[in-house]
Design a protein around this motif. Structure first.
Motif, PDB file in Angstrom:
ATOM      1  N   GLN A   1      63.152  57.323   4.909  1.00  0.00           N
ATOM      2  CA  GLN A   1      62.672  58.643   5.322  1.00  0.00           C
ATOM      3  C   GLN A   1      62.028  59.323   4.132  1.00  0.00           C
ATOM      4  O   GLN A   1      62.658  59.509   3.089  1.00  0.00           O
ATOM      5  CB  GLN A   1      63.835  59.483   5.847  1.00  0.00           C
ATOM      6  CG  GLN A   1      63.426  60.761   6.539  1.00  0.00           C
ATOM      7  CD  GLN A   1      62.790  60.511   7.884  1.00  0.00           C
ATOM      8  OE1 GLN A   1      63.160  59.566   8.582  1.00  0.00           O
ATOM      9  NE2 GLN A   1      61.834  61.332   8.249  1.00  0.00           N
TER      10      GLN A   1
ATOM     11  N   LEU B   1      60.285  62.510   4.083  1.00  0.00           N
ATOM     12  CA  LEU B   1      60.460  63.946   4.031  1.00  0.00           C
ATOM     13  C   LEU B   1      61.721  64.372   4.767  1.00  0.00           C
ATOM     14  O   LEU B   1      62.057  63.824   5.815  1.00  0.00           O
ATOM     15  CB  LEU B   1      59.248  64.662   4.641  1.00  0.00           C
ATOM     16  CG  LEU B   1      57.941  64.598   3.842  1.00  0.00           C
ATOM     17  CD1 LEU B   1      56.836  65.291   4.616  1.00  0.00           C
ATOM     18  CD2 LEU B   1      58.105  65.235   2.475  1.00  0.00           C
TER      19      LEU B   1
ATOM     20  N   ASP C   1      63.493  67.076   6.952  1.00  0.00           N
ATOM     21  CA  ASP C   1      63.121  68.160   7.849  1.00  0.00           C
ATOM     22  C   ASP C   1      64.378  68.898   8.303  1.00  0.00           C
ATOM     23  O   ASP C   1      65.504  68.531   7.962  1.00  0.00           O
ATOM     24  CB  ASP C   1      62.333  67.614   9.041  1.00  0.00           C
ATOM     25  CG  ASP C   1      61.398  68.661   9.637  1.00  0.00           C
ATOM     26  OD1 ASP C   1      61.449  69.827   9.195  1.00  0.00           O
ATOM     27  OD2 ASP C   1      60.624  68.314  10.538  1.00  0.00           O
ATOM     28  N   VAL C   2      64.201  69.908   9.137  1.00  0.00           N
ATOM     29  CA  VAL C   2      65.307  70.767   9.569  1.00  0.00           C
ATOM     30  C   VAL C   2      66.415  69.968  10.247  1.00  0.00           C
ATOM     31  O   VAL C   2      67.606  70.240  10.041  1.00  0.00           O
ATOM     32  CB  VAL C   2      64.783  71.857  10.521  1.00  0.00           C
ATOM     33  CG1 VAL C   2      65.938  72.692  11.063  1.00  0.00           C
ATOM     34  CG2 VAL C   2      63.782  72.753   9.799  1.00  0.00           C
TER      35      VAL C   2
ATOM     36  N   THR D   1      60.177  69.433   3.799  1.00  0.00           N
ATOM     37  CA  THR D   1      59.099  70.044   4.570  1.00  0.00           C
ATOM     38  C   THR D   1      59.156  71.558   4.433  1.00  0.00           C
ATOM     39  O   THR D   1      60.216  72.133   4.173  1.00  0.00           O
ATOM     40  CB  THR D   1      59.197  69.674   6.055  1.00  0.00           C
ATOM     41  OG1 THR D   1      60.368  70.287   6.616  1.00  0.00           O
ATOM     42  CG2 THR D   1      59.257  68.166   6.246  1.00  0.00           C
TER      43      THR D   1
ATOM     44  N   ALA E   1      59.124  73.660   6.830  1.00  0.00           N
ATOM     45  CA  ALA E   1      60.066  74.157   7.839  1.00  0.00           C
ATOM     46  C   ALA E   1      61.498  74.055   7.338  1.00  0.00           C
ATOM     47  O   ALA E   1      62.326  74.951   7.575  1.00  0.00           O
ATOM     48  CB  ALA E   1      59.906  73.372   9.137  1.00  0.00           C
ATOM     49  N   ALA E   2      61.817  72.973   6.619  1.00  0.00           N
ATOM     50  CA  ALA E   2      63.163  72.816   6.065  1.00  0.00           C
ATOM     51  C   ALA E   2      63.419  73.845   4.972  1.00  0.00           C
ATOM     52  O   ALA E   2      64.519  74.398   4.869  1.00  0.00           O
ATOM     53  CB  ALA E   2      63.334  71.402   5.517  1.00  0.00           C
TER      54      ALA E   2
ATOM     55  N   ARG F   1      54.852  69.220   0.248  1.00  0.00           N
ATOM     56  CA  ARG F   1      55.980  69.319  -0.673  1.00  0.00           C
ATOM     57  C   ARG F   1      55.817  70.526  -1.599  1.00  0.00           C
ATOM     58  O   ARG F   1      56.736  71.253  -1.877  1.00  0.00           O
ATOM     59  CB  ARG F   1      56.125  68.032  -1.474  1.00  0.00           C
ATOM     60  CG  ARG F   1      56.700  66.891  -0.649  1.00  0.00           C
ATOM     61  CD  ARG F   1      57.084  65.735  -1.542  1.00  0.00           C
ATOM     62  NE  ARG F   1      55.945  65.090  -2.173  1.00  0.00           N
ATOM     63  CZ  ARG F   1      55.183  64.186  -1.577  1.00  0.00           C
ATOM     64  NH1 ARG F   1      55.419  63.843  -0.327  1.00  0.00           N
ATOM     65  NH2 ARG F   1      54.180  63.625  -2.221  1.00  0.00           N
TER      66      ARG F   1
ATOM     67  N   ALA G   1      56.621  73.705   0.285  1.00  0.00           N
ATOM     68  CA  ALA G   1      58.058  73.904   0.475  1.00  0.00           C
ATOM     69  C   ALA G   1      58.693  74.429  -0.810  1.00  0.00           C
ATOM     70  O   ALA G   1      59.527  75.340  -0.789  1.00  0.00           O
ATOM     71  CB  ALA G   1      58.716  72.591   0.899  1.00  0.00           C
TER      72      ALA G   1
END
Length: 274
Positions: free
Chosen positions: A153, A155, A157-158, A184, A186-187, A221, A224
């Motif tokens: 994986q 990235l 994420d949430v 991300t 969003a994260a 990145r 974020a």
């Protein structure tokens, strides 16, 4: 968070006979909306009373006041039992002055230099000057380790964060990817909204950052990372040894020197739970 206490008069009768009357007694409360039954239970626990039959309260008053550590109360908690310390930083090479990156430090200005401080190894970056960063932001933080190393994986994420309670925690991203921030936007937004105190990663968020116009993964990145800093969340990069930490239960510290710079090497470590 504001602490609250209660003052009250009380009369207790005991199942094996006898009674006890007190005036103006005080106990720590878990919140300002504690009811009389909860206050009575805290009163009995604070005195270690046995075989109580009935507790009657009068003149109850709840007010804001720092907790005194009432026995059996919300602040009467034994310190966590912690085990050995684990180094989580990389050895930084000894060098002369090294120019900072293109991010403007409010304290130092663009192109500032950290005299004699190499900006390599394990680094911390703060929203402003590290000289003004409170110790509560970087020391003795409960650690939450988000482990995706070996999962293929790229990235985080949430969905990989939502199961964790990150309030007041150092969220440590164990990615196994040394060349990126791996989070991300969003994260990052979720972490700030849910009260994360610090975010650390085993990667380097600057090594492959792109410009603001880059729509690719590197640009994401960078976005974020910027979101975290703009929200007041310090970022630690280049951590190592995260595989030695459990998902929760460790205590993390990454205390930087008090320098007039937003970015500096840091010695990061954790205390393992027993």
């Amino acid at each position: 968070m504001t602490d609250h206490r209660a003052s009250f008069d009380a009369a207790i009768t005991f199942g094996n006979g006898g009674d006890l009357v007190v005036h103006g007694f005080r106990v720590d409360l878990p919140s300002s909306d504690a009811g009389e039954s909860e206050i009575a239970a805290l009163f009995v626990a604070s005195l270690g009373l046995l075989m109580t039959d009935e507790v009657r309260l009068a003149n109850v008053r709840i007010f804001a006041e720092p907790h005194k550590g009432t026995r059996g109360g919300p602040s009467d908690r034994p310190p966590p039992t912690l085990g050995p310390m684990v180094e989580l930083d990389r050895v930084s090479p000894a060098r002369g002055p090294v120019a900072e990156s293109d991010r403007e430090s409010p304290a130092s200005g663009p192109g500032a230099r950290s005299e004699g401080v190499p900006l390599e190894g394990t680094l911390i970056e703060a929203p402003g000057s590290l000289s003004a960063l409170p110790l509560t932001c970087v020391a003795d933080l409960p650690a939450v380790v988000v482990r995706v190393a070996g999962a293929g994986q790229r990235l985080i994420d949430v969905g990989m964060l939502a199961a964790f309670d990150v309030r007041g925690a150092a969220v440590l991203l164990h990615t196994g990817a040394p060349d990126g921030f791996s989070l991300t936007p969003a994260a990052a937004s979720w972490l700030t909204a849910n009260g994360a105190a610090l975010v650390g990663t085993d990667g380097s968020g600057r090594r492959d950052e792109a410009g603001p116009g880059d729509a690719g993964p590197a640009g994401a990145r960078r976005s974020a990372r910027r979101m975290l800093l703009d929200a007041g969340v310090p970022v630690v990069e280049g951590l190592t040894g995260l595989e030695r930490l459990p998902p929760t239960g460790a205590v993390f510290s990454a205390v930087p020197p008090r320098v007039e710079s937003a970015r500096a090497p840091v010695r990061a470590f954790a205390r393992l739970p027993l």
